[in-house]
Design a protein around this motif. Structure first.
Motif, mmCIF file in Angstrom:
data_model
loop_
_atom_site.group_PDB
_atom_site.id
_atom_site.type_symbol
_atom_site.label_atom_id
_atom_site.label_comp_id
_atom_site.label_asym_id
_atom_site.label_seq_id
_atom_site.Cartn_x
_atom_site.Cartn_y
_atom_site.Cartn_z
ATOM 1 N N ASP A 201 37.144 40.733 34.796
ATOM 2 C CA ASP A 201 36.048 39.833 34.381
ATOM 3 C C ASP A 201 34.846 39.943 35.149
ATOM 4 O O ASP A 201 35.139 39.728 36.421
ATOM 5 C CB ASP A 201 36.292 38.478 33.990
ATOM 6 C CG ASP A 201 37.307 38.229 32.884
ATOM 7 O OD1 ASP A 201 37.684 39.261 32.240
ATOM 8 O OD2 ASP A 201 37.707 37.115 32.704
ATOM 9 N N VAL B 10 31.825 38.954 30.756
ATOM 10 C CA VAL B 10 32.120 37.619 30.234
ATOM 11 C C VAL B 10 31.150 36.680 30.897
ATOM 12 O O VAL B 10 30.189 36.935 31.622
ATOM 13 C CB VAL B 10 33.565 37.208 30.922
ATOM 14 C CG1 VAL B 10 34.591 38.471 30.437
ATOM 15 C CG2 VAL B 10 33.447 37.275 32.647
ATOM 16 N N THR B 11 31.064 35.679 30.348
ATOM 17 C CA THR B 11 30.299 34.225 30.664
ATOM 18 C C THR B 11 31.391 33.350 30.519
ATOM 19 O O THR B 11 32.524 33.152 30.164
ATOM 20 C CB THR B 11 29.410 33.819 29.548
ATOM 21 O OG1 THR B 11 29.865 33.609 28.304
ATOM 22 C CG2 THR B 11 28.331 35.047 29.536
ATOM 23 N N ALA B 12 30.954 32.095 31.684
ATOM 24 C CA ALA B 12 31.865 30.999 31.877
ATOM 25 C C ALA B 12 31.789 30.021 30.513
ATOM 26 O O ALA B 12 33.025 29.699 30.372
ATOM 27 C CB ALA B 12 31.565 30.441 32.964
ATOM 28 N N ALA C 147 42.749 37.284 34.216
ATOM 29 C CA ALA C 147 42.252 38.061 34.970
ATOM 30 C C ALA C 147 42.761 38.325 36.127
ATOM 31 O O ALA C 147 43.023 37.276 36.834
ATOM 32 C CB ALA C 147 40.681 38.018 34.964
ATOM 33 N N ALA D 53 37.398 28.076 37.880
ATOM 34 C CA ALA D 53 38.146 29.543 37.519
ATOM 35 C C ALA D 53 39.128 29.636 38.654
ATOM 36 O O ALA D 53 40.082 30.281 38.244
ATOM 37 C CB ALA D 53 36.861 30.445 37.359
ATOM 38 N N ARG E 156 34.199 34.995 26.477
ATOM 39 C CA ARG E 156 34.331 34.068 27.391
ATOM 40 C C ARG E 156 35.462 34.641 28.387
ATOM 41 O O ARG E 156 36.379 35.226 28.315
ATOM 42 C CB ARG E 156 35.099 32.779 26.580
ATOM 43 C CG ARG E 156 35.453 31.688 27.739
ATOM 44 C CD ARG E 156 35.997 30.526 27.060
ATOM 45 N NE ARG E 156 34.964 29.815 26.170
ATOM 46 C CZ ARG E 156 34.389 28.679 26.461
ATOM 47 N NH1 ARG E 156 34.129 28.486 27.730
ATOM 48 N NH2 ARG E 156 33.458 28.246 25.648
ATOM 49 N N TRP E 157 35.105 34.289 29.614
ATOM 50 C CA TRP E 157 35.923 34.649 30.807
ATOM 51 C C TRP E 157 37.555 34.210 30.636
ATOM 52 O O TRP E 157 37.590 33.139 29.889
ATOM 53 C CB TRP E 157 35.504 34.472 32.185
ATOM 54 C CG TRP E 157 35.558 33.094 32.657
ATOM 55 C CD1 TRP E 157 35.882 32.019 32.160
ATOM 56 C CD2 TRP E 157 34.511 32.585 33.736
ATOM 57 N NE1 TRP E 157 35.637 31.039 33.109
ATOM 58 C CE2 TRP E 157 34.861 31.155 33.924
ATOM 59 C CE3 TRP E 157 33.887 32.965 34.768
ATOM 60 C CZ2 TRP E 157 34.263 30.527 34.951
ATOM 61 C CZ3 TRP E 157 33.143 32.538 35.795
ATOM 62 C CH2 TRP E 157 33.236 30.950 35.943
ATOM 63 N N SER E 158 38.329 34.854 31.296
ATOM 64 C CA SER E 158 39.650 34.509 31.195
ATOM 65 C C SER E 158 40.482 34.323 32.690
ATOM 66 O O SER E 158 41.071 35.315 32.693
ATOM 67 C CB SER E 158 40.496 35.532 30.307
ATOM 68 O OG SER E 158 41.772 35.070 30.245
ATOM 69 N N HIS F 76 35.940 43.580 31.311
ATOM 70 C CA HIS F 76 35.147 42.825 30.482
ATOM 71 C C HIS F 76 33.748 42.118 31.010
ATOM 72 O O HIS F 76 34.040 41.788 32.154
ATOM 73 C CB HIS F 76 35.924 41.443 29.851
ATOM 74 C CG HIS F 76 37.398 42.158 29.461
ATOM 75 N ND1 HIS F 76 37.513 42.304 28.117
ATOM 76 C CD2 HIS F 76 38.690 42.491 29.984
ATOM 77 C CE1 HIS F 76 38.759 42.693 27.679
ATOM 78 N NE2 HIS F 76 39.388 42.839 28.973
ATOM 79 N N LEU G 157 37.737 38.462 38.901
ATOM 80 C CA LEU G 157 36.549 38.061 38.485
ATOM 81 C C LEU G 157 35.424 38.430 39.599
ATOM 82 O O LEU G 157 35.410 37.841 40.782
ATOM 83 C CB LEU G 157 36.576 36.272 38.922
ATOM 84 C CG LEU G 157 35.715 35.615 38.222
ATOM 85 C CD1 LEU G 157 34.789 36.244 36.834
ATOM 86 C CD2 LEU G 157 35.616 34.198 38.253
ATOM 87 N N HIS H 83 31.260 38.528 35.631
ATOM 88 C CA HIS H 83 30.577 37.226 35.341
ATOM 89 C C HIS H 83 29.174 37.802 34.967
ATOM 90 O O HIS H 83 28.406 38.139 35.660
ATOM 91 C CB HIS H 83 30.634 36.398 36.381
ATOM 92 C CG HIS H 83 29.877 35.125 36.120
ATOM 93 N ND1 HIS H 83 29.248 34.315 36.737
ATOM 94 C CD2 HIS H 83 30.053 34.282 34.967
ATOM 95 C CE1 HIS H 83 29.068 33.361 36.355
ATOM 96 N NE2 HIS H 83 29.267 33.244 35.045
#
Length: 195
Positions: A4, A38-40, A65, A91, A59-61, A36, A68, A6
């Motif tokens: 991910d 992603v956003t928080a 993941a 996270a 959305r982040w995972s 990916h 990050l 960010h």
């Protein structure tokens, strides 16, 4: 391996996209990586520090993941606001030891503001090394690897070096990394510092 990257308003486009490009190219070469953007908070669009608009974000995972990656950008305001540092701490609490935090350039400062660097070696953009001392044991190296924390220093290609190192470390993908470097037209720079 899910990665991910960010994204947030003010993210440094080059930090995020060069890192993403290495992982995406590795996936096209058959390596087991899934990058990916992603956003928080689940926002599907952000604007980078130079005005580039990014859409189609997810959305982040942190629960699934492996990595990050936190890019630099115009982060001083974000540190002051405290929202992104709080999200990063959450996270890491969700991902635990399985989640590798990767600080790209000044993105490392966001990890520091989140309280995730206490007593640990890390690096960042050269102009921010003194600021980093507030949170971490500063190591002036291109890539600093401290297990579930990997950070990289200055420059537009720092994220490339970090991504290549993580591919080597996590997947042992040396022939593919050599091919990637040839494709990019740039060999990795600097030495990876490890405890």
């Amino acid at each position: 391996m899910r990665i991910d990257i960010h994204m947030y308003d003010g993210v440094a486009e080059v930090d995020a996209l060069t890192t993403y490009a290495v992982f995406a190219n590795a996936a096209r070469r058959g390596l087991a990586v899934e990058p990916h953007l992603v956003t928080a908070d689940g926002a599907t669009e952000v604007t980078g520090c130079y005005g580039t608009r990014f859409g189609g974000l997810e959305r982040w995972s942190p629960e699934t993941a492996r990595v990050l990656a936190v890019s630099g950008g115009w982060i001083l305001e974000e540190i002051e606001r405290g929202v992104i540092p709080r999200q990063l701490a959450e996270a890491k609490a969700i991902g635990g030891d399985n989640l590798i935090l990767a600080g790209i350039d000044s993105g490392t400062l966001l990890l520091g503001a989140a309280g995730l660097l206490q007593g640990r070696p890390a690096t960042t953009h050269r102009v921010d090394l003194d600021r980093l001392k507030e949170w971490a044991e500063v190591v002036d190296a291109r890539v600093v690897d401290d297990g579930d924390l990997v950070t990289c220093g200055s420059g537009w290609f720092a994220g490339v070096d970090l991504a290549c190192w993580l591919l080597e470390r996590e997947l042992g993908a040396n022939p593919e990394i050599v091919a990637l470097e040839q494709w990019i037209g740039r060999d990795r720079q600097g030495t990876v510092w490890r405890r």
